[in-house]
Write a protein that holds these residues in place. Structure first.
Motif: not given
Length: 68
Positions: A44-54
């Protein structure tokens, strides 16, 4: 969790989301233990930094993630 050395950093966006869903489905089916929720938060943290919302887990289970 801020870990730029995670092996997940090399995943494409599709791989990251797919793995996120794979882990969640296996936790809830009993194939993986609840200890894997730590991996979910990392993803989730990695996705958030990429602008994804998991954030399904954080919003629906209340893991305490900073992105709730």
């Amino acid at each position: 969790m801020e870990n730029n050395d995670s092996p997940y950093e090399s995943f494409s966006d599709n791989q990251l989301v797919g793995y996120y869903l794979f882990i969640l489905s296996n936790i809830y089916s009993g194939k993986l233990s609840n200890a894997m929720f730590g991996e979910i938060e990392c993803l989730e943290d990695i996705a958030f930094r990429r602008g994804l919302h998991c954030l399904w887990h954080s919003k629906n289970v209340g893991s305490g993630s900073q992105f709730m």
